[in-house]
Design an enzyme around this catalytic site. Structure first.
Site, mmCIF file in Angstrom:
data_model
loop_
_atom_site.group_PDB
_atom_site.id
_atom_site.type_symbol
_atom_site.label_atom_id
_atom_site.label_comp_id
_atom_site.label_asym_id
_atom_site.label_seq_id
_atom_site.Cartn_x
_atom_site.Cartn_y
_atom_site.Cartn_z
ATOM 1 N N ASN A 6 34.056 31.595 44.291
ATOM 2 C CA ASN A 6 34.369 31.629 42.858
ATOM 3 C C ASN A 6 34.566 30.178 42.436
ATOM 4 O O ASN A 6 35.594 29.569 42.725
ATOM 5 C CB ASN A 6 35.632 32.455 42.619
ATOM 6 C CG ASN A 6 35.976 32.579 41.139
ATOM 7 O OD1 ASN A 6 35.311 31.999 40.282
ATOM 8 N ND2 ASN A 6 37.031 33.312 40.835
ATOM 9 N N ASP A 143 30.399 39.157 35.906
ATOM 10 C CA ASP A 143 31.534 39.815 35.248
ATOM 11 C C ASP A 143 31.096 40.662 34.057
ATOM 12 O O ASP A 143 31.829 41.535 33.606
ATOM 13 C CB ASP A 143 32.545 38.769 34.774
ATOM 14 C CG ASP A 143 33.736 38.673 35.710
ATOM 15 O OD1 ASP A 143 34.058 39.684 36.353
ATOM 16 O OD2 ASP A 143 34.340 37.596 35.801
ATOM 17 N N HIS A 203 43.161 46.025 32.479
ATOM 18 C CA HIS A 203 43.156 44.836 33.342
ATOM 19 C C HIS A 203 43.997 43.775 32.635
ATOM 20 O O HIS A 203 43.516 43.065 31.758
ATOM 21 C CB HIS A 203 41.718 44.342 33.556
ATOM 22 C CG HIS A 203 41.620 43.104 34.390
ATOM 23 N ND1 HIS A 203 41.131 43.105 35.682
ATOM 24 C CD2 HIS A 203 41.952 41.811 34.125
ATOM 25 C CE1 HIS A 203 41.174 41.877 36.168
ATOM 26 N NE2 HIS A 203 41.662 41.069 35.231
ATOM 27 N N LEU A 204 45.268 43.723 33.004
ATOM 28 C CA LEU A 204 46.209 42.849 32.295
ATOM 29 C C LEU A 204 46.626 41.687 33.188
ATOM 30 O O LEU A 204 47.502 41.808 34.034
ATOM 31 C CB LEU A 204 47.447 43.653 31.861
ATOM 32 C CG LEU A 204 47.186 44.948 31.076
ATOM 33 C CD1 LEU A 204 48.496 45.638 30.731
ATOM 34 C CD2 LEU A 204 46.373 44.668 29.813
ATOM 35 N N ARG A 280 56.160 36.619 32.936
ATOM 36 C CA ARG A 280 57.469 36.623 33.616
ATOM 37 C C ARG A 280 58.488 35.781 32.854
ATOM 38 O O ARG A 280 59.636 36.189 32.681
ATOM 39 C CB ARG A 280 57.315 36.106 35.050
ATOM 40 C CG ARG A 280 56.576 37.068 35.969
ATOM 41 C CD ARG A 280 56.167 36.416 37.259
ATOM 42 N NE ARG A 280 55.192 35.351 37.054
ATOM 43 C CZ ARG A 280 54.530 34.742 38.032
ATOM 44 N NH1 ARG A 280 54.729 35.106 39.280
ATOM 45 N NH2 ARG A 280 53.662 33.777 37.771
ATOM 46 N N ILE A 327 49.670 41.184 35.545
ATOM 47 C CA ILE A 327 50.717 41.858 34.765
ATOM 48 C C ILE A 327 50.657 43.365 35.003
ATOM 49 O O ILE A 327 51.680 44.012 35.221
ATOM 50 C CB ILE A 327 50.570 41.529 33.260
ATOM 51 C CG1 ILE A 327 50.781 40.030 33.013
ATOM 52 C CG2 ILE A 327 51.555 42.344 32.421
ATOM 53 C CD1 ILE A 327 50.378 39.551 31.628
ATOM 54 N N GLU A 329 49.622 45.030 37.532
ATOM 55 C CA GLU A 329 50.035 45.421 38.882
ATOM 56 C C GLU A 329 51.528 45.221 39.123
ATOM 57 O O GLU A 329 52.135 45.965 39.896
ATOM 58 C CB GLU A 329 49.255 44.608 39.923
ATOM 59 C CG GLU A 329 47.779 44.938 39.980
ATOM 60 C CD GLU A 329 46.996 43.939 40.822
ATOM 61 O OE1 GLU A 329 47.619 43.191 41.614
ATOM 62 O OE2 GLU A 329 45.753 43.899 40.695
ATOM 63 N N ASN A 330 52.110 44.205 38.470
ATOM 64 C CA ASN A 330 53.454 43.761 38.860
ATOM 65 C C ASN A 330 54.556 43.915 37.818
ATOM 66 O O ASN A 330 55.730 43.936 38.177
ATOM 67 C CB ASN A 330 53.383 42.286 39.297
ATOM 68 C CG ASN A 330 52.415 42.089 40.454
ATOM 69 O OD1 ASN A 330 52.527 42.766 41.467
ATOM 70 N ND2 ASN A 330 51.456 41.191 40.296
#
Length: 393
Positions: A6, A143, A203-204, A280, A327, A329-330
Site C-alpha cells: 500500500n 478501492d 466503514h467508520l 477518541r 471507529i 470496530e473500537n
C-alpha cells in the site's frame, strides 16, 4: 508467498503472507519518510526491526525491503514471492482486481486525474516492483472496483450528462476492498450465500463511508467522485451545499483549490469540534460536556443514522448492520449512539456485548433487536492477498 503493498506519497505499508497452508501474515512493515530522512521498520516472529536509511525514492525503499527479507532469511530467494498485490485507490470504471498489464497500468494512469493524491504513488511502486522483480506477477486491487455494480440511478449525478460522458463525473465510491472482505466474512458468520446477502456496512475510520449491499453486491455507497463526499469524517466535511465553496472563496478572496483543501484537511470532526480529527480525543471532550465536541459527535452520529435509514429503504430485508474500521470496530459509544438514532429499524444494543473485548468479530445486538448488529474487524491486506492469489494461479 504474497507481498501486499500500500504505497503513499512518502511511505510504503507492506505485509508478507505465507499462503502455503493458511493465509497468514508473517511480516508487517512500513517504509516511512521516503525522500526525506527515511527508515524501514517491520515485525516478524514477534521481533521488531528498524533500519535507518535515506530512502531517496520508492524504488530504493522496495529494494531495501527485499534485501532485508533475504538478509534475515525470511525468504531464501526473491522467487519465493509468487505475487505482489497493490492497493490502488482509483480504478475508474474497472470492475475487479486485475493482473497488471501495460493496459491496466495505462488505465491507472488515466485515473490520476480522479485521484491525484493517491494513484501516482501506486504507479511509482508498481514500476519499481516491475523493475526489481521482473518475473513476478503483479495484481492491482482497486478501492473503487467493488462499487461498479451500482445501478446508473445511484451512480449518476444530477448534472449535465455530458460531464459523465466527457469527464467521467459520477459516483465511484471507495473502501471497496474493505467492503468485499466484510461481505465475505458476513457470509461466513451468517452462514448465508453471498449472492443472497443484504447488509448495511458502516466503514467508520478517519475516512468514513457506508455501503448498501444488495444480493452480495454494492448497490449504493456514500462517497462519490472523490472520498470527500458522504459522511462527516476525521478532517473531511462530507456532503455540503456546493455553493459554500463559491461563497467562502469570495468572502476570503481564496481560490477553489484552497477551499477544497480546507474541506479535505480541516473540516469534519476537527473542523466542528475544534479539538481533534481523532474520535477518541473528541469523545474525551464530549464526556466533559464540551459544547463543540457534543455538537460534533451528535452531528457525526446523526449523519450515519440518516444513511442507514436511507439504505434500509433499498432492501426488502436486512441480514445485518455491520460496523467496521477504526471507529466502527473500537468506539462502542459511537455504535450505541448511532443505533439509538435509527428508531425505524429498532436496533437494540446489548451493552455488555457492545463493550466486550473481541479479536475478529462480535454480535453486539440483543435478542430484542429486529436486525442483528455486528462489529467486524476488516482486513484489507488479507483481501488483497486473496485476490492476488486467485488471479495468479
Amino acid at each position: 508467498m504474497i507481498l501486499v503493498i500500500n504505497s503513499g506519497s512518502s511511505s510504503i505499508k507492506f505485509k508478507l503472507f505465507d499462503t502455503s497452508k493458511t493465509i497468514e501474515p508473517i511480516l508487517d512493515g512500513l517504509a516511512e519518510r521516503i525522500g526525506i530522512d527515511g527508515f524501514l521498520k517491520f515485525e516478524h516472529n514477534n521481533q521488531k526491526y528498524k533500519f535507518e536509511d535515506p530512502l531517496p525514492d520508492h524504488e530504493h525503499a522496495i529494494q531495501l525491503i527485499l534485501n532485508k527479507l533475504l538478509e534475515l532469511k525470511i525468504i531464501s530467494n526473491i522467487d519465493e514471492i509468487n505475487g505482489v498485490g497493490f492497493r490502488v485507490v482509483h480504478g475508474g470504471e474497472i470492475s475487479h482486481s486485475s493482473i497488471i498489464t501495460d493496459e491496466i497500468l495505462s488505465k491507472i494512469q488515466d485515473s490520476v486525474k480522479l485521484a491525484p493524491l493517491h494513484n501516482p504513488a501506486a504507479i511509482i511502486a508498481i514500476k519499481a516492483v516491475k523493475k526489481l522483480m521482473p518475473n513476478t506477477s503483479m495484481v492491482a486491487c482497486f478501492d473503487t472496483a467493488f462499487h461498479q455494480t451500482m445501478p446508473e440511478v445511484n451512480y449518476l449525478y444530477t448534472v449535465p450528462y455530458k460531464w459523465y460522458e466527457e469527464f467521467g463525473v459520477r459516483k465511484y465510491g471507495f473502501h471497496g476492498i474493505s467492503y468485499e472482505y466484510i461481505v465475505n466474512k458476513s457470509s461466513e458468520i451468517l452462514n448465508k450465500k453471498k449472492e443472497n446477502l443484504n447488509l448495511i456496512v458502516c466503514h467508520l475510520g478517519n475516512g468514513a463511508s457506508i455501503s448498501c449491499i444488495k444480493d452480495g453486491k454494492s448497490y449504493d455507497t456514500s462517497m462519490g467522485l472523490t472520498p470527500l463526499a458522504g459522511l462527516m469524517m476525521g478532517t473531511r466535511s462530507g456532503d455540503i451545499d456546493v455553493s459554500i465553496c463559491e461563497y467562502i472563496a469570495k468572502q476570503t478572496n481564496t481560490d477553489i483549490f484552497s477551499i477544497t483543501q480546507t474541506l479535505n484537511k480541516q473540516s469534519g470532526l476537527l473542523g466542528l469540534s475544534q479539538v481533534s480529527a481523532d474520535m477518541r480525543d473528541v469523545l474525551e471532550q464530549y464526556d466533559r460536556n464540551d459544547k463543540k465536541a457534543v455538537v460534533a459527535v451528535e452531528k457525526y452520529v446523526q449523519i450515519v443514522a440518516d444513511f442507514i435509514v436511507k439504505y434500509a429503504n433499498y432492501l426488502d430485508n436486512i441480514d445485518a448492520v455491520v460496523f467496521t474500521a477504526g471507529i466502527g470496530e473500537n468506539a462502542d459509544v459511537i455504535r450505541d449512539l448511532i443505533c439509538k438514532k435509527v428508531k425505524l429499524l429498532n436496533l437494540q444494543i446489548d451493552q455488555d456485548k457492545n463493550q466486550a473485548k473481541y479479536s475478529d468479530y462480535k454480535l453486539i445486538s440483543s435478542e430484542k433487536s429486529k436486525i442483528p448488529v455486528y462489529a467486524i474487524r476488516t482486513n484489507e491486506e488479507k483481501m488483497i492477498c486473496l485476490d492476488t492469489l486467485n488471479l495468479i494461479k
